[in-house]
Design a protein around this motif. Structure first.
Motif, PDB file in Angstrom:
ATOM      1  N   GLU A 131      38.205  37.913  35.429  1.00 16.34           N
ATOM      2  CA  GLU A 131      37.834  39.275  35.827  1.00 16.34           C
ATOM      3  C   GLU A 131      36.872  39.279  37.016  1.00 16.34           C
ATOM      4  OE1 GLU A 131      36.881  40.865  31.985  1.00 16.34           O
ATOM      5  OE2 GLU A 131      38.994  41.461  31.662  1.00 16.34           O
ATOM      6  N   ARG A 132      35.963  38.291  37.027  1.00 19.28           N
ATOM      7  CA  ARG A 132      35.052  38.166  38.171  1.00 19.28           C
ATOM      8  C   ARG A 132      35.843  37.918  39.459  1.00 19.28           C
ATOM      9  NH1 ARG A 132      31.807  34.972  35.340  1.00 19.28           N
ATOM     10  NH2 ARG A 132      32.646  33.084  36.259  1.00 19.28           N
ATOM     11  N   ASN A 133      36.805  37.007  39.361  1.00 15.00           N
ATOM     12  CA  ASN A 133      37.581  36.669  40.553  1.00 15.00           C
ATOM     13  C   ASN A 133      38.450  37.819  41.033  1.00 15.00           C
ATOM     14  OD1 ASN A 133      37.367  33.925  41.836  1.00 15.00           O
ATOM     15  ND2 ASN A 133      37.228  33.435  39.654  1.00 15.00           N
ATOM     16  N   ARG A 134      39.062  38.532  40.095  1.00 18.56           N
ATOM     17  CA  ARG A 134      39.906  39.608  40.621  1.00 18.56           C
ATOM     18  C   ARG A 134      39.110  40.833  41.037  1.00 18.56           C
ATOM     19  NH1 ARG A 134      44.155  39.992  35.846  1.00 18.56           N
ATOM     20  NH2 ARG A 134      42.887  40.809  34.167  1.00 18.56           N
ATOM     21  N   GLY A 135      37.831  40.882  40.626  1.00 18.08           N
ATOM     22  CA  GLY A 135      36.924  41.891  41.200  1.00 18.08           C
ATOM     23  C   GLY A 135      36.647  41.590  42.666  1.00 18.08           C
ATOM     24  N   CYS A 136      36.393  40.312  42.970  1.00 15.89           N
ATOM     25  CA  CYS A 136      36.128  39.901  44.361  1.00 15.89           C
ATOM     26  C   CYS A 136      37.407  39.917  45.190  1.00 15.89           C
ATOM     27  CB  CYS A 136      35.572  38.480  44.392  1.00 15.89           C
ATOM     28  SG  CYS A 136      33.930  38.309  43.690  1.00 15.89           S
ATOM     29  N   PHE A 137      38.504  39.536  44.547  1.00 20.53           N
ATOM     30  CA  PHE A 137      39.755  39.307  45.265  1.00 20.53           C
ATOM     31  C   PHE A 137      40.882  39.998  44.502  1.00 20.53           C
ATOM     32  CE2 PHE A 137      42.685  35.587  46.880  1.00 20.53           C
ATOM     33  CZ  PHE A 137      43.456  36.507  47.573  1.00 20.53           C
ATOM     34  N   PRO A 138      40.960  41.341  44.610  1.00 21.36           N
ATOM     35  CA  PRO A 138      42.046  42.045  43.921  1.00 21.36           C
ATOM     36  C   PRO A 138      43.389  41.517  44.444  1.00 21.36           C
ATOM     37  CG  PRO A 138      40.405  43.578  44.797  1.00 21.36           C
ATOM     38  CD  PRO A 138      40.102  42.244  45.388  1.00 21.36           C
ATOM     39  N   PRO A 139      44.276  41.096  43.540  1.00 23.50           N
ATOM     40  CA  PRO A 139      45.513  40.439  43.991  1.00 23.50           C
ATOM     41  C   PRO A 139      46.358  41.299  44.936  1.00 23.50           C
ATOM     42  CG  PRO A 139      45.504  40.791  41.595  1.00 23.50           C
ATOM     43  CD  PRO A 139      44.141  41.087  42.079  1.00 23.50           C
ATOM     44  N   ASP A 140      46.227  42.621  44.826  1.00 25.41           N
ATOM     45  CA  ASP A 140      47.014  43.471  45.732  1.00 25.41           C
ATOM     46  C   ASP A 140      46.534  43.390  47.179  1.00 25.41           C
ATOM     47  OD1 ASP A 140      48.535  44.143  43.592  1.00 25.41           O
ATOM     48  OD2 ASP A 140      47.666  46.146  43.304  1.00 25.41           O
ATOM     49  N   CYS A 141      45.378  42.739  47.405  1.00 28.81           N
ATOM     50  CA  CYS A 141      44.906  42.534  48.786  1.00 28.81           C
ATOM     51  C   CYS A 141      45.791  41.564  49.562  1.00 28.81           C
ATOM     52  CB  CYS A 141      43.490  41.946  48.798  1.00 28.81           C
ATOM     53  SG  CYS A 141      42.216  43.108  48.331  1.00 28.81           S
ATOM     54  N   VAL A 142      46.559  40.728  48.844  1.00 27.91           N
ATOM     55  CA  VAL A 142      47.352  39.713  49.551  1.00 27.91           C
ATOM     56  C   VAL A 142      48.505  40.401  50.277  1.00 27.91           C
ATOM     57  CG1 VAL A 142      48.736  37.606  49.340  1.00 27.91           C
ATOM     58  CG2 VAL A 142      46.768  37.962  47.831  1.00 27.91           C
ATOM     59  N   ASP A 143      48.547  40.242  51.610  1.00 32.00           N
ATOM     60  CA  ASP A 143      49.620  40.830  52.411  1.00 32.00           C
ATOM     61  C   ASP A 143      50.749  39.834  52.611  1.00 32.00           C
ATOM     62  OD1 ASP A 143      48.187  43.315  53.284  1.00 32.00           O
ATOM     63  OD2 ASP A 143      46.809  41.815  54.091  1.00 32.00           O
ATOM     64  N   ARG A 144      50.362  38.561  52.684  1.00 31.32           N
ATOM     65  CA  ARG A 144      51.343  37.549  53.076  1.00 31.32           C
ATOM     66  C   ARG A 144      51.217  36.406  52.082  1.00 31.32           C
ATOM     67  NH1 ARG A 144      54.359  34.111  54.692  1.00 31.32           N
ATOM     68  NH2 ARG A 144      54.801  33.521  56.850  1.00 31.32           N
ATOM     69  N   THR A 145      52.190  36.311  51.153  1.00 29.99           N
ATOM     70  CA  THR A 145      52.142  35.229  50.174  1.00 29.99           C
ATOM     71  C   THR A 145      52.734  33.976  50.803  1.00 29.99           C
ATOM     72  OG1 THR A 145      54.253  35.945  49.277  1.00 29.99           O
ATOM     73  CG2 THR A 145      52.287  36.696  48.131  1.00 29.99           C
ATOM     74  N   LEU A 146      52.155  32.840  50.451  1.00 35.73           N
ATOM     75  CA  LEU A 146      52.543  31.556  51.036  1.00 35.73           C
ATOM     76  C   LEU A 146      53.160  30.668  49.964  1.00 35.73           C
ATOM     77  CD1 LEU A 146      49.228  30.944  53.004  1.00 35.73           C
ATOM     78  CD2 LEU A 146      51.399  31.805  53.949  1.00 35.73           C
ATOM     79  N   ALA A 147      54.144  29.885  50.367  1.00 30.44           N
ATOM     80  CA  ALA A 147      54.731  28.878  49.483  1.00 30.44           C
ATOM     81  C   ALA A 147      54.143  27.526  49.863  1.00 30.44           C
ATOM     82  CB  ALA A 147      56.242  28.859  49.659  1.00 30.44           C
ATOM     83  N   PRO A 148      54.059  26.588  48.896  1.00 29.90           N
ATOM     84  CA  PRO A 148      53.589  25.244  49.240  1.00 29.90           C
ATOM     85  C   PRO A 148      54.404  24.672  50.398  1.00 29.90           C
ATOM     86  CG  PRO A 148      53.768  25.461  46.867  1.00 29.90           C
ATOM     87  CD  PRO A 148      54.354  26.722  47.465  1.00 29.90           C
ATOM     88  N   GLY A 149      53.717  24.117  51.380  1.00 34.73           N
ATOM     89  CA  GLY A 149      54.392  23.494  52.517  1.00 34.73           C
ATOM     90  C   GLY A 149      54.756  24.449  53.640  1.00 34.73           C
ATOM     91  N   GLU A 150      54.569  25.744  53.393  1.00 36.73           N
ATOM     92  CA  GLU A 150      54.985  26.729  54.387  1.00 36.73           C
ATOM     93  C   GLU A 150      54.069  26.747  55.615  1.00 36.73           C
ATOM     94  OE1 GLU A 150      55.458  30.637  52.721  1.00 36.73           O
ATOM     95  OE2 GLU A 150      55.786  31.551  54.707  1.00 36.73           O
ATOM     96  N   SER A 151      54.686  26.812  56.788  1.00 39.09           N
ATOM     97  CA  SER A 151      53.917  27.005  58.018  1.00 39.09           C
ATOM     98  C   SER A 151      53.962  28.477  58.399  1.00 39.09           C
ATOM     99  CB  SER A 151      54.507  26.174  59.159  1.00 39.09           C
ATOM    100  OG  SER A 151      54.241  24.814  58.930  1.00 39.09           O
ATOM    101  N   PHE A 152      52.883  28.949  58.977  1.00 42.84           N
ATOM    102  CA  PHE A 152      52.838  30.354  59.394  1.00 42.84           C
ATOM    103  C   PHE A 152      51.901  30.478  60.584  1.00 42.84           C
ATOM    104  CE2 PHE A 152      48.589  31.339  57.725  1.00 42.84           C
ATOM    105  CZ  PHE A 152      48.401  30.277  56.855  1.00 42.84           C
ATOM    106  N   GLU A 153      52.041  31.567  61.301  1.00 40.85           N
ATOM    107  CA  GLU A 153      51.183  31.794  62.444  1.00 40.85           C
ATOM    108  C   GLU A 153      50.199  32.901  62.123  1.00 40.85           C
ATOM    109  OE1 GLU A 153      52.598  33.065  66.630  1.00 40.85           O
ATOM    110  OE2 GLU A 153      50.710  33.923  65.904  1.00 40.85           O
TER     111      GLU A 153
END
Ligand SMILES: [Zn+2]
Length: 314
Positions: A131-153
């Motif tokens: 609960e502490r972590n999702r207070g600091c970092f609400p999961p809906d804040c993620v705009d761009r999900t990454l897969a292991p090994g993925e490259s991105f700019e």
């Protein structure tokens, strides 16, 4: 590519954490510091020192969901609305159902031989940490999900997502050419604890996963490492070797404790291995026993939901 370090005071060793502002075509922040008002003051002060305002941050990369690294994600999203990048599994872990987490932790704590009061304490602490972590970092804040090994700019820089579990199951290091944003995976003066999933399911795989993350990094070389704690450093290969050696010692200590006891629950092995017990020492002992089991050096049986380990001759 200029990189500016922003430091945060935290209440546990080593009492500081670091985030990094990459002065790219568009400003990129790697990690978002410690929690609370103090973290926000430190973040804005550090950005000001580097010649930036919080509102300038266009991209935010999060190495892992611990509050000394995701502490200001929500606040920064309010202030600057950066594009937020994180492993998809990190977002999903933050979304998990607290009651289901508590049920799994109870079952795994019991399997580790923890007594009834201890089982409840572990379940409560796992839920409050979530609960502490999702207070600091609400999961809906993620705009761009990454897969292991993925490259991105991001901001004109190409980053590669290196999945490095062990300290935390959904931990990513970000490689940018000859530089590595290492989070808590490779720190020069010490190895971060094998917290991984806490006592959630797969706790017995934590040390195996830590080794796998190190092997993934060992195939590469970097000239400069920007860690989540400790100084920025250049000796990547040495720091990686020290980290692996530290994990080897944990496994060796656990094997010794198991040899002494002969046949024991993880909690008993932990009590034998460490004088001053903390939550993380149990997580590490359980993970090390799991590793000894996979490697053929230990075996376990289950009786009434409780695991008992014994050394093998293998
Ligand atoms: Zn950390």
């Amino acid at each position: 590519m200029d990189v500016h370090r922003v430091e945060f005071e935290v209440d546990w060793p080593p009492f500081h954490a670091a985030a990094y502002l990459v002065d790219a075509v568009e400003p990129v922040l790697v990690d978002a510091g410690g929690p609370g008002e103090r973290g926000w003051t430190e973040l804005t002060a550090g950005l000001t020192d580097a010649g930036f305002a919080a509102a300038d941050v266009e991209h935010l990369l999060v190495t892992h969901p611990h509050t000394d690294h995701d502490g200001q994600v929500a606040r920064l999203v309010d202030a600057a609305d950066p594009t937020v990048y994180a492993l998809e599994s990190a977002r999903d872990r933050l979304r998990m159902d607290a009651d289901l987490l508590a049920a799994r932790v109870r079952s795994n704590a019991a399997a580790a031989g923890v007594d009834e009061d201890g089982v409840e304490e572990h379940a409560d602490r796992a839920v409050s940490s979530l609960e502490r972590n999702r207070g600091c970092f609400p999961p809906d804040c993620v705009d761009r999900t990454l897969a292991p090994g993925e490259s991105f700019e991001a901001g004109g820089v190409t980053f590669e997502t290196v999945h490095t579990p062990g300290h935390q199951r959904d931990h990513a290091c970000f490689a940018a050419g000859d530089r590595l944003f290492a989070g808590d995976q490779v720190i020069e003066p010490f190895r971060a604890a094998a917290l991984n999933v806490g006592l959630d399911d797969e706790v017995f795989d934590s040390v195996d996963e830590f080794y796998a993350g190190y092997r993934r990094l060992a195939r590469r070389s970097f000239d400069r490492v920007y860690p989540g704690h400790g100084p920025v450093f250049e000796g990547f290969a040495d720091a990686l070797a020290d980290s692996v050696a530290s994990l080897d010692s944990l496994v060796a200590e656990t094997a010794d404790a198991l040899d002494t006891l002969g046949n024991a629950t993880p909690a008993d092995v932990n009590a034998e291995r460490v004088d001053e017990q903390r939550d993380y020492t149990l997580f590490e002992t359980v993970g090390a026993l799991g590793h000894l089991d996979t490697a053929g050096h230990a075996d376990h049986t289950v009786e009434d939901g409780v695991r008992r380990y014994a050394p093998t001759d293998g």
